[in-house]
Design a protein around this motif. Structure first.
Motif, PDB file in Angstrom:
ATOM      1  N   GLU A  41      23.723  62.119  77.365  1.00 21.54           N
ATOM      2  CA  GLU A  41      24.021  62.592  78.716  1.00 21.54           C
ATOM      3  C   GLU A  41      23.675  64.071  78.867  1.00 21.54           C
ATOM      4  OE1 GLU A  41      27.669  59.840  80.328  1.00 21.54           O
ATOM      5  OE2 GLU A  41      28.120  61.281  78.734  1.00 21.54           O
ATOM      6  N   LYS A  73      37.923  57.956  81.677  1.00 18.28           N
ATOM      7  CA  LYS A  73      38.349  59.274  82.107  1.00 18.28           C
ATOM      8  C   LYS A  73      38.770  60.082  80.885  1.00 18.28           C
ATOM      9  CE  LYS A  73      41.604  61.559  85.120  1.00 18.28           C
ATOM     10  NZ  LYS A  73      42.678  61.418  86.085  1.00 18.28           N
ATOM     11  N   LEU A 121      31.088  64.299  77.167  1.00 24.17           N
ATOM     12  CA  LEU A 121      29.718  63.899  77.445  1.00 24.17           C
ATOM     13  C   LEU A 121      29.005  63.627  76.127  1.00 24.17           C
ATOM     14  CD1 LEU A 121      28.774  66.538  80.157  1.00 24.17           C
ATOM     15  CD2 LEU A 121      29.151  64.105  80.526  1.00 24.17           C
ATOM     16  N   THR A 181      32.609  67.563  86.177  1.00 23.80           N
ATOM     17  CA  THR A 181      32.265  67.412  84.758  1.00 23.80           C
ATOM     18  C   THR A 181      30.887  68.008  84.489  1.00 23.80           C
ATOM     19  OG1 THR A 181      33.586  65.411  84.591  1.00 23.80           O
ATOM     20  CG2 THR A 181      31.885  65.733  82.908  1.00 23.80           C
ATOM     21  N   ALA A 184      25.517  63.960  88.883  1.00 23.69           N
ATOM     22  CA  ALA A 184      26.766  63.221  88.684  1.00 23.69           C
ATOM     23  C   ALA A 184      26.624  61.780  89.159  1.00 23.69           C
ATOM     24  CB  ALA A 184      27.904  63.912  89.428  1.00 23.69           C
ATOM     25  N   ARG A 209      29.307  60.175  86.586  1.00 17.72           N
ATOM     26  CA  ARG A 209      30.333  61.131  86.181  1.00 17.72           C
ATOM     27  C   ARG A 209      30.776  61.952  87.384  1.00 17.72           C
ATOM     28  NH1 ARG A 209      32.444  61.428  80.949  1.00 17.72           N
ATOM     29  NH2 ARG A 209      30.961  60.514  79.512  1.00 17.72           N
ATOM     30  N   SER A 210      31.840  62.688  87.205  1.00  9.91           N
ATOM     31  CA  SER A 210      32.348  63.570  88.240  1.00  9.91           C
ATOM     32  C   SER A 210      31.436  64.791  88.371  1.00  9.91           C
ATOM     33  CB  SER A 210      33.759  64.013  87.867  1.00  9.91           C
ATOM     34  OG  SER A 210      34.151  65.127  88.619  1.00  9.91           O
TER      35      SER A 210
END
Length: 66
Positions: free
Chosen positions: A20, A12, A16, A47, A38, A43-44
């Motif tokens: 990515e 967390k 990136l 994000t 995501a 990932r979130s």
């Protein structure tokens, strides 16, 4: 004594990676949603959204032809 840190799972708060960002650019070119990207990257969704809004890569816009 040596330590082996083989944890490749993103933590967390990490940025990136270039890899990515390249993947996000490719997935957006395929018209995938931020949530789908995501899930693919682990990932979130926020994000992904932040990276796109920030303009960290060039997003190609669809051109509407008349």
């Amino acid at each position: 004594m040596t330590q082996n840190n083989t944890n490749t799972k993103p933590h967390k708060g990490t940025h990136l990676t270039k890899s990515e960002m390249d993947k996000i650019e490719g997935y957006k070119a395929e018209n995938r949603s931020n949530r789908a990207i995501a899930r693919l990257l682990g990932r979130s969704p926020q994000t992904i959204n932040n990276a796109i809004k920030k303009g960290s890569f060039t997003q190609k816009r669809k051109q509407i032809q008349n």
